[in-house]
Design a protein around this motif. Structure first.
Motif, short mmCIF file in Angstrom:
data_model
loop_
_atom_site.label_atom_id
_atom_site.label_comp_id
_atom_site.label_asym_id
_atom_site.label_seq_id
_atom_site.Cartn_x
_atom_site.Cartn_y
_atom_site.Cartn_z
N LEU A 257 -5.82 -46.28 70.44
CA LEU A 257 -4.71 -45.98 69.54
C LEU A 257 -4.13 -44.60 69.79
N ALA A 258 -4.98 -43.62 70.05
CA ALA A 258 -4.49 -42.26 70.29
C ALA A 258 -3.62 -42.21 71.54
N GLY A 259 -4.08 -42.86 72.60
CA GLY A 259 -3.30 -42.91 73.83
C GLY A 259 -2.00 -43.66 73.64
N ALA A 260 -2.07 -44.78 72.91
CA ALA A 260 -0.86 -45.57 72.66
C ALA A 260 0.15 -44.79 71.85
N ALA A 261 -0.34 -44.03 70.86
CA ALA A 261 0.56 -43.23 70.02
C ALA A 261 1.32 -42.22 70.87
N GLU A 262 0.62 -41.57 71.79
CA GLU A 262 1.26 -40.58 72.66
C GLU A 262 2.27 -41.24 73.59
N SER A 263 1.93 -42.40 74.14
CA SER A 263 2.86 -43.11 75.02
C SER A 263 4.11 -43.56 74.28
N TYR A 264 3.94 -44.06 73.06
CA TYR A 264 5.10 -44.49 72.27
C TYR A 264 5.96 -43.30 71.87
N ARG A 265 5.34 -42.15 71.61
CA ARG A 265 6.13 -40.96 71.29
C ARG A 265 6.99 -40.57 72.49
N GLN A 266 6.41 -40.65 73.69
CA GLN A 266 7.18 -40.35 74.89
C GLN A 266 8.33 -41.33 75.05
N SER A 267 8.07 -42.61 74.83
CA SER A 267 9.11 -43.64 74.92
C SER A 267 10.21 -43.37 73.90
N LEU A 268 9.79 -43.00 72.69
CA LEU A 268 10.75 -42.76 71.62
C LEU A 268 11.64 -41.57 71.93
N THR A 269 11.06 -40.50 72.47
CA THR A 269 11.83 -39.30 72.82
C THR A 269 12.92 -39.64 73.84
N ILE A 270 12.55 -40.39 74.86
CA ILE A 270 13.52 -40.77 75.90
C ILE A 270 14.60 -41.68 75.33
N THR A 271 14.19 -42.66 74.53
CA THR A 271 15.14 -43.63 73.98
C THR A 271 16.11 -42.96 73.02
N GLU A 272 15.61 -42.03 72.19
CA GLU A 272 16.49 -41.30 71.27
C GLU A 272 17.55 -40.53 72.05
N ARG A 273 17.15 -39.90 73.13
CA ARG A 273 18.10 -39.14 73.94
C ARG A 273 19.15 -40.07 74.55
N LEU A 274 18.71 -41.21 75.07
CA LEU A 274 19.64 -42.17 75.67
C LEU A 274 20.57 -42.77 74.62
N ALA A 275 20.01 -43.05 73.42
CA ALA A 275 20.82 -43.65 72.36
C ALA A 275 21.89 -42.68 71.86
N ARG A 276 21.56 -41.38 71.78
CA ARG A 276 22.56 -40.38 71.36
C ARG A 276 23.70 -40.30 72.37
N ALA A 277 23.36 -40.47 73.64
CA ALA A 277 24.39 -40.39 74.68
C ALA A 277 25.21 -41.68 74.77
#
Length: 371
Positions: free
Chosen positions: A76-96
């Motif tokens: 779960l800890a590893g998955a949480a970190e991976s999803y946070r990374q995915s979320l950061t990238i997706t938020e940036r792409l969605a804003r653009a």
């Protein structure tokens, strides 16, 4: 099914050997390894995507694939970190790209998934998760709305239809955790309806048939919660029939055999709830026979060993001679000693210890607690 999957794996292993720089091939290979339970290779393949990723899209894929593997491997800890990374990238792409429905849909999915991991982590600590469940439900409803919008523009897209079935399944699970059994039942029903249609339209698609069997089992579970063992028995029996057809085409498939064992156990539970003890015990023995055969073939497989403990527990509860909660406890403890015991099994071991103490007339920890 597993044999066919392994054949496809060998093909993709050759593909990535000759062209190791294609992240899409590593994504497929990771998913295939995951399907047969080889989590180590699934993780390695996911990490290869991370190593070769060269742009936001590929970095997003790497984090998403790795997160999926980590979730399935109880990290779960590893998955949480991976999803946070995915979320950061997706938020940036969605804003653009604010009008990109696919990106907004991906963002809703990731936000909901991040909340689900948070819920699992908090639940493991015994913390209240009702607020997080409400937030997660909102994200998955948004994910559903955007998926339905895409389907209206492409009604024959089977992948989107399957995604929608999966979203209803997750929404149903959240509603069940909120004790909204009526809402959960309706969500599961919608998921099952879509899966049944897809499976009927694609009778040769083994993955969809497997998904149908799983959906029927889950719907049977919610029927049991509702106090409808008759309806649950029907759902479980339909699931069993589907699995038996799959087994005929691949009798040595470990995953299918495991599903067959589970189906017999579920049917036994429904029969037990109806007071049909004789039939239930017969089904429990059928489940145990398969589970023990699978466990002997792979003694280091935690899931297969856990299935044996579950069968012991059912027979112990049914009062079958030779099956006790102490036998359940000893089996789980042996798994722990062997190093194949997962954190998620701790509650089962504690339950087994409490019930074994009561069987033997020894005061348990719970018995000694003040009211």
């Amino acid at each position: 099914m597993q044999e066919k999957t392994e054949n496809v794996i060998r093909m993709y292993e050759k593909v990535v050997y000759y062209d190791p720089a294609n992240p899409w091939d590593w994504d497929i290979l990771s998913s295939l390894y995951n399907d047969i339970g080889n989590m180590s290779k699934a993780r390695d393949a996911a990490l290869r995507i991370k190593k070769i990723a060269q742009n936001d899209s590929e970095h997003l894929m790497a984090a998403s694939v790795l997160g999926r593997v980590q979730m399935d491997d109880d990290d779960l800890a590893g998955a949480a970190e991976s999803y946070r990374q995915s979320l950061t990238i997706t938020e940036r792409l969605a804003r653009a790209n604010p009008k990109d429905v696919m990106l907004r849909r991906k963002l809703a999915h990731l936000e909901g998934s991040e909340q689900l991991i948070n819920i699992m982590e908090r639940s493991a600590k015994g913390e209240d998760v009702q607020e997080q469940l409400t937030v997660a439900l909102g994200h998955f409803r948004q994910y559903l709305t955007l998926t339905e919008r895409l389907i209206r523009g492409d009604p024959n897209n089977a992948k989107l239809q399957e995604d929608m079935s999966g979203i209803f399944m997750v929404i149903g699970s959240i509603q069940a955790m909120q004790a909204n059994i009526t809402g959960a039942t309706e969500s599961y029903r919608q998921s099952l309806t879509i899966t049944e249609r897809l499976a009927k339209e694609n009778p040769d698609d083994l993955r969809l048939q497997h998904l149908l069997s799983t959906s029927l089992d889950i719907f049977g579970h919610i029927q049991m919660v509702q106090g409808d063992p008759v309806g649950a028995l029907d759902s479980y029996s339909r699931s069993l029939a589907t699995t038996e057809l799959l087994v005929k085409g691949s009798s040595n498939d470990v995953m299918l055999q495991s599903r067959l064992s589970a189906s017999f156990g579920y049917i036994g539970n429904a029969q037990m709830a109806q007071g049909d003890l004789t039939s239930a015990i017969e089904r429990y023995h059928q489940s145990l026979t398969i589970a023990e055969n699978l466990a002997r073939s792979d003694p280091g497989n935690a899931e297969l060993q856990y299935d044996v403990a579950t069968s012991y527990q059912r027979l112990a509860d049914a009062g079958v001679p030779g099956f006790t909660w102490e036998r359940v406890r000893l089996h789980l403890q042996a798994m722990k000693n062997q190093g194949i015991f997962k954190p998620s099994y701790e509650d089962f071991l504690a339950e087994a210890a409490e019930n074994a103490a009561r069987e033997q007339g020894t005061p348990s920890v719970l018995d000694n607690q003040q009211p």
